[in-house]
Design a protein around this motif. Sequence first.
Motif, PDB file in Angstrom:
ATOM      1  N   ALA A   1      70.026-136.685 -15.025  1.00  0.00           N
ATOM      2  CA  ALA A   1      70.684-136.740 -16.330  1.00  0.00           C
ATOM      3  C   ALA A   1      70.433-138.116 -16.926  1.00  0.00           C
ATOM      4  CB  ALA A   1      72.170-136.486 -16.176  1.00  0.00           C
ATOM      5  N   VAL A   2      69.983-138.136 -18.166  1.00  0.00           N
ATOM      6  CA  VAL A   2      69.715-139.445 -18.763  1.00  0.00           C
ATOM      7  C   VAL A   2      70.611-139.729 -19.969  1.00  0.00           C
ATOM      8  CG1 VAL A   2      67.345-139.581 -17.943  1.00  0.00           C
ATOM      9  CG2 VAL A   2      67.790-138.543 -20.144  1.00  0.00           C
ATOM     10  N   ARG A   3      71.194-138.671 -20.531  1.00  0.00           N
ATOM     11  CA  ARG A   3      71.946-138.894 -21.752  1.00  0.00           C
ATOM     12  C   ARG A   3      72.878-137.719 -22.002  1.00  0.00           C
ATOM     13  NH1 ARG A   3      71.136-141.661 -26.667  1.00  0.00           N
ATOM     14  NH2 ARG A   3      72.125-140.432 -28.303  1.00  0.00           N
ATOM     15  N   VAL A   4      74.083-138.026 -22.430  1.00  0.00           N
ATOM     16  CA  VAL A   4      75.004-136.968 -22.824  1.00  0.00           C
ATOM     17  C   VAL A   4      74.864-136.786 -24.331  1.00  0.00           C
ATOM     18  CG1 VAL A   4      77.412-136.224 -22.873  1.00  0.00           C
ATOM     19  CG2 VAL A   4      76.602-137.674 -21.013  1.00  0.00           C
ATOM     20  N   GLU A   5      74.682-135.552 -24.761  1.00  0.00           N
ATOM     21  CA  GLU A   5      74.601-135.286 -26.206  1.00  0.00           C
ATOM     22  C   GLU A   5      76.004-135.063 -26.737  1.00  0.00           C
ATOM     23  OE1 GLU A   5      72.060-135.555 -28.185  1.00  0.00           O
ATOM     24  OE2 GLU A   5      70.614-135.955 -26.566  1.00  0.00           O
ATOM     25  N   VAL A   6      76.337-135.799 -27.775  1.00  0.00           N
ATOM     26  CA  VAL A   6      77.685-135.712 -28.348  1.00  0.00           C
ATOM     27  C   VAL A   6      77.559-135.343 -29.814  1.00  0.00           C
ATOM     28  CG1 VAL A   6      79.829-136.976 -28.799  1.00  0.00           C
ATOM     29  CG2 VAL A   6      78.508-137.461 -26.734  1.00  0.00           C
ATOM     30  N   GLU A   7      78.312-134.331 -30.228  1.00  0.00           N
ATOM     31  CA  GLU A   7      78.359-133.975 -31.649  1.00  0.00           C
ATOM     32  C   GLU A   7      79.806-133.965 -32.089  1.00  0.00           C
ATOM     33  OE1 GLU A   7      76.439-130.244 -32.390  1.00  0.00           O
ATOM     34  OE2 GLU A   7      74.484-131.056 -31.784  1.00  0.00           O
ATOM     35  N   LYS A   8      80.093-134.619 -33.189  1.00  0.00           N
ATOM     36  CA  LYS A   8      81.462-134.697 -33.710  1.00  0.00           C
ATOM     37  C   LYS A   8      82.452-135.011 -32.600  1.00  0.00           C
ATOM     38  CE  LYS A   8      80.630-131.483 -37.501  1.00  0.00           C
ATOM     39  NZ  LYS A   8      80.015-130.194 -37.231  1.00  0.00           N
ATOM     40  N   GLU A   9      82.129-136.054 -31.838  1.00  0.00           N
ATOM     41  CA  GLU A   9      83.009-136.533 -30.772  1.00  0.00           C
ATOM     42  C   GLU A   9      83.271-135.496 -29.694  1.00  0.00           C
ATOM     43  OE1 GLU A   9      86.335-138.254 -32.793  1.00  0.00           O
ATOM     44  OE2 GLU A   9      85.130-139.949 -33.450  1.00  0.00           O
ATOM     45  N   ARG A  10      82.369-134.538 -29.552  1.00  0.00           N
ATOM     46  CA  ARG A  10      82.449-133.531 -28.482  1.00  0.00           C
ATOM     47  C   ARG A  10      81.153-133.550 -27.689  1.00  0.00           C
ATOM     48  NH1 ARG A  10      85.930-129.764 -27.240  1.00  0.00           N
ATOM     49  NH2 ARG A  10      84.584-129.154 -25.529  1.00  0.00           N
ATOM     50  N   ALA A  11      81.268-133.487 -26.386  1.00  0.00           N
ATOM     51  CA  ALA A  11      80.054-133.360 -25.567  1.00  0.00           C
ATOM     52  C   ALA A  11      79.502-131.957 -25.753  1.00  0.00           C
ATOM     53  CB  ALA A  11      80.378-133.614 -24.103  1.00  0.00           C
ATOM     54  N   VAL A  12      78.208-131.831 -25.999  1.00  0.00           N
ATOM     55  CA  VAL A  12      77.609-130.499 -26.166  1.00  0.00           C
ATOM     56  C   VAL A  12      76.507-130.223 -25.147  1.00  0.00           C
ATOM     57  CG1 VAL A  12      78.161-130.333 -28.628  1.00  0.00           C
ATOM     58  CG2 VAL A  12      75.987-131.370 -27.907  1.00  0.00           C
ATOM     59  N   GLY A  13      76.157-131.212 -24.387  1.00  0.00           N
ATOM     60  CA  GLY A  13      75.115-130.975 -23.389  1.00  0.00           C
ATOM     61  C   GLY A  13      74.600-132.277 -22.828  1.00  0.00           C
ATOM     62  N   VAL A  14      73.596-132.135 -21.961  1.00  0.00           N
ATOM     63  CA  VAL A  14      73.046-133.305 -21.295  1.00  0.00           C
ATOM     64  C   VAL A  14      71.526-133.219 -21.349  1.00  0.00           C
ATOM     65  CG1 VAL A  14      72.887-134.519 -19.082  1.00  0.00           C
ATOM     66  CG2 VAL A  14      75.037-133.440 -19.726  1.00  0.00           C
ATOM     67  N   GLN A  15      70.886-134.324 -21.639  1.00  0.00           N
ATOM     68  CA  GLN A  15      69.429-134.396 -21.535  1.00  0.00           C
ATOM     69  C   GLN A  15      69.086-134.717 -20.085  1.00  0.00           C
ATOM     70  OE1 GLN A  15      67.180-133.722 -23.727  1.00  0.00           O
ATOM     71  NE2 GLN A  15      68.167-133.927 -25.742  1.00  0.00           N
TER      72      GLN A  15
ATOM     73  N   GLY B   1      75.492-134.621 -10.626  1.00  0.00           N
ATOM     74  CA  GLY B   1      75.649-135.334  -9.359  1.00  0.00           C
ATOM     75  C   GLY B   1      76.408-134.494  -8.347  1.00  0.00           C
ATOM     76  N   THR B   2      75.999-134.592  -7.089  1.00  0.00           N
ATOM     77  CA  THR B   2      76.568-133.723  -6.049  1.00  0.00           C
ATOM     78  C   THR B   2      77.135-134.512  -4.882  1.00  0.00           C
ATOM     79  OG1 THR B   2      74.411-133.533  -5.029  1.00  0.00           O
ATOM     80  CG2 THR B   2      75.025-131.800  -6.568  1.00  0.00           C
ATOM     81  N   GLY B   3      77.560-135.740  -5.131  1.00  0.00           N
ATOM     82  CA  GLY B   3      78.222-136.491  -4.065  1.00  0.00           C
ATOM     83  C   GLY B   3      79.634-135.970  -3.857  1.00  0.00           C
ATOM     84  N   ALA B   4      80.480-136.821  -3.298  1.00  0.00           N
ATOM     85  CA  ALA B   4      81.838-136.407  -2.978  1.00  0.00           C
ATOM     86  C   ALA B   4      82.567-135.876  -4.218  1.00  0.00           C
ATOM     87  CB  ALA B   4      82.601-137.587  -2.379  1.00  0.00           C
ATOM     88  N   GLY B   5      82.498-136.618  -5.307  1.00  0.00           N
ATOM     89  CA  GLY B   5      83.216-136.215  -6.511  1.00  0.00           C
ATOM     90  C   GLY B   5      82.649-134.947  -7.135  1.00  0.00           C
TER      91      GLY B   5
END
Lengths: 558, 484
Positions: free
Chosen positions: A295-309, A96-100
């Motif tokens: 972005a539709v989904r955050v990939e999480v492995e062992k409670e760590r974010a590893v990427g985004v679908q 996302g590229t809004g203000a934040g």
Amino acid sequence: MCLRIYVAGYGDTLRSIASKHETDVHALLALNSRITDPDQWIDGTHVRLPARANAPRRQLPLPLCPVPDTEYPEHWIPLTSLEDMAQTEYDVLIVGTGAGGGAAVWRLSEQWGENEKRIGVVEAGDLVLPTHGQNIPTFNTARFEQFWHNPLFLKKIPIAGSFSGPEASLVDGYFSEFIALGGQSLIWATTSPRMDDSVLLHFPVPAQEMARYYDIAEQTMSVNAMYARESQLQDILLHRLEKQGFPDAADLPMAVDLNRSDYGLVHSNVFFSSLHFLAMAMNRRQIDLAVNARAVRVEVEKERAVGVQVMSADKQLHLIKAKTVILAAGTFETPRILLSSDIEGRAIGHYLVHHSMLSAAGTVSRKEFPENLGVAGILIPSANSRPYQIKIQGPGSYFWYQFKEVPLREHWDIYLHATGQVQPRYENRVMLDRSKTDEFGLPGLLVQFSYSREDTAVILQMSQGIQYAASAMKTAVTVNGGKLPYGFPGQEFHSMGTCRMGFDPDTSGTDPYGRVHGVSGLYVADNSILPASGGTSPTLTTVALAIRTADDIVEKMD
Amino acid sequence: MIKSANENMDDWIPLSTARNMSQTEYDVIIVGSGAGGGAALWRLCQQWKNSGRRIGLIESGPLLLPTHGRNMATMNEERFTKYFENPLHTEYIGKSWPEYPGAKMIKALGGRTLQWYMVSPRLNPEDFHTWPITYDELVPYYLTAEQMMNVTSKYAAGSSIQQILLERLRSNGFPGATDTPLAADLEPTRFGRVHSNVFFSSIDFLAYALNTRPFDLAVRTQAVRVLIDKGKTAGVEVMTPDFKTHSIRAKTVILSCGTWETPRLLLHSGIPGRAIGHYLTNHMKVFADVKGARSQFGEAAGVASLWVPVPGNKWGILYGFGTSPFDYFWYAYEQKPLLSELKFRMVSAGPVEQRYENHVFLEPGTEDEYGIPRLQVSFSHSNQDRARIPELFRTMRAAVHGMGLDFDKEPWLIEPGEDNHECGTCRIGLDPDTSATNPYGQIHGIPGLYVADSSVIRLTGPANPMLTTVALALRTADYISQTV
Ligand SMILES: Cc1cc2nc3c(=O)[nH]c(=O)nc-3n(C[C@H](O)[C@H](O)[C@H](O)COP(=O)(O)OP(=O)(O)OC[C@H]3O[C@@H](n4cnc5c(N)ncnc54)[C@H](O)[C@@H]3O)c2cc1C
Ligand SMILES: Cc1cc2nc3c(=O)[nH]c(=O)nc-3n(C[C@H](O)[C@H](O)[C@H](O)COP(=O)(O)OP(=O)(O)OC[C@H]3O[C@@H](n4cnc5c(N)ncnc54)[C@H](O)[C@@H]3O)c2cc1C
């Protein structure tokens, strides 16, 4: 070793031939006695060159017409395809590229400079405008509104059930989001006050730190209160307000670059948008940016974010790998991504806050004001004793204008626009609506929202406040049918809170740095983290916090 | 706050379509939205502010950028250059013109004004001795053009580089050295009047026009033929990218397609005129990249924007930009490092002789996708031109020497077309044998058919052509508004 012959081409002179062949012009004059003027144009002439030294000469590139090359950018901002992005593991991926999102990208670039870190950005929207709409010469207020209300970009999120307004009427409510590179910052009104201390008390961030990040945000967004300064309309209205019970009425703080262009430093973008953040970032280092990339989904492995679908416009999914993910998709889309990723959290999507809204138009008589009318931009700020803010702008639609003369009128409209506090409540929420799917085959969104008794009380206060302010300014307010036009929920664009910051995962989606509780490497940096706002416009605070989040990431990763 | 509108706009400017426009009979149709078309449109809208006359504008290109490329936050010099070099945006027509290899064209709303360098001098009064109108007649239009385009000599104000280089030039043989007039709005934003578009483009004319009165605009609509009925102008035939043809009716048509496309359209429409396509002129230009140590200038270095008349040589001019050549001549959203060496781009220029032989013509068998033959160019330099070129080099050397700077790259003569200043293919004049248009830009003998673009310009002096193009377009529009 023998003499060489060179056939002079277009534009050649003995001097240019000498420089092309790295030889001395006097030597050439001596060898070519028929040519007396070293600057004479001699195309077609056979020129004798001195013998070549043994080493072959470096071939100087000739000026050629540029040849087609895939490296030429097609768009006004460099883009990377999702296919290419899928080949890289990013240190930070911003969604996302809004203000934040813009603020986070800029701050990371600023802190990291040209180091080896990789920053990627995915944006669901398209290239819609290359700058804030109010900077575009062909827009005026009416055309600009016609443009951004277009359902191509302005998407509605329905509110469940019908909403009963205070007049006991039933309305279908909805919230809105603006899907585009730059997000809502392409169309926002740039009002940029700080939140008052009574509200900041509810923030899990020390006041001093908040002040420091406000300073940085104000500086990069060129927030200032000069827009209407020294105009007669402003001075007189402010004076009237100050005398009549509004001592804290002040020049409206706005994110506008009012400077004169000099020394080659050009100020072509008066109204701030998050594209300025992207421009500053790109001028500092490489940023990979993909648009039409949802972005539709955050990939999480062992409670760590590893990427985004991420889904492209043709509905292909790409896994973009990243060590750190910052979700900045806004108050509705960020919780949607989290909920679709099955990220647990009791508070995610809840505590949706927005501002109740009232507006009115007053009139002033031109005769009461001296020659240089100018514009009025006044803010009666939200405060502990006043849970709403009132913004006053005029004259008419000439608060900003370009390529036009302002006509002389007998009367001018002055607009009063109030936004009121809404309590953060668990029941007010955004959730997935699995009964509906959108164009991407993803579950729809649904909002549950109602005003509490206190919220309704604020609306009544606000209504009185507007009328007091109008009479203080001696502007007769036009009131429709005896009542102020009432804004149903969602009409004001200030939505926040759905991933609010806090210490307790039961009542907050993110921790005091914007980290999603329970998942490392996953941050939120947009309006959704704001735990409260009083009646204050939210964006400056979101930007300040996004910068702080970026600093936290830099500290963790270095 | 302000009532939300119920009609939506998909783009940053209200658009009509060729099909819709073919349902209306227009008082004036303008073809092309570059410098000439934009100026004519605004002026007609202003003159007919309170009249019900119908004005239409058609443009063959798309909506590319809503403002001059240099106003865009996300552009810097490199991205700006590459963006326009993209063959998607610039057509390298000179590639098939052996005698005019540098020619290029931008087909887009705003035409080449989206990219131009904004240098906006007037022609000198003595340049008008072969014109059918006097300098004095054009002065009010020059003044209006300068006002509308925000032409300023203050771009380099306060810069120590500028002051020092000008002083050196003035005391070393160039007493008239001064500031370059540039079409740049440097004003701070105050009292609600927004100055978000520093560098001028013809989109600004369109904005003024929109805010004055309605007109219809269709983009991606290419004029393919001028319609003539019984010797009078009847409209234009246009084609859209789906190869549909529409006739747009108008008793007055203003062609503003530029020096290449206007004569092409006229020739293809079978409009008679011995001079149509002839008298192609441009500027011979010698470029040089020069450099000097930063230490010779003060703290407030700023930029250089030099305009250097050449004593004893009215046909030539020398101008220069700096620093480095453009990276810091304009910039935004960037920190400017302290450099130890500064670079400048210098240009020494003068017009070629106006000759019948230099001309464009339709080349049968080279039809484009719309079935219109492509142009070919016949262009050579006269003996006078050849004699002037060494002078351009000499002026360059003398000035660079006078400024105490060194060559970073030796001066070179650029190829025809690279100067971007082609003019003259429909030049104005009294005699139909030697001019395509009359002193008001009307095609000789065809009532209602006008030209308002660089093709009407007699490039008799060293001044960059756009300001004069705009001034003449304003004059043509005034004439039309008074006579229609
Ligand atoms: C007309 C108007 C006037 C306003 N005036 C003011 C004002 O004066 N003062 C003020 O403080 N605030 C104002 N606001 C509100 C302000 O614009 C927002 O507070 C601010 O932009 C919020 O920033 P954000 O980063 O949270 O979200 P947004 O700006 O909404 O940005 C979210 C971004 O994420 C993208 N996105 C969404 N989903 C996905 C996905 N799945 N994948 C990838 N990208 C995605 C969107 O396209 C968008 O670019 C105004 C808003 C509007 C509409
Ligand atoms: C890089 C660059 C720098 C320059 N710098 C300067 C400078 O500093 N000073 C200066 O004075 N000049 C400069 N120029 C030249 C200046 O831009 C031109 O002289 C000026 O734009 C010419 O205006 P015009 O109206 O003749 O044509 P253009 O601006 O080229 O506009 C012609 C328009 O007509 C449209 N068109 C063409 N054919 C058709 C058709 N059949 N149907 C419909 N529409 C059509 C085109 O798409 C285009 O929009 C520069 C040019 C370039 C490229």
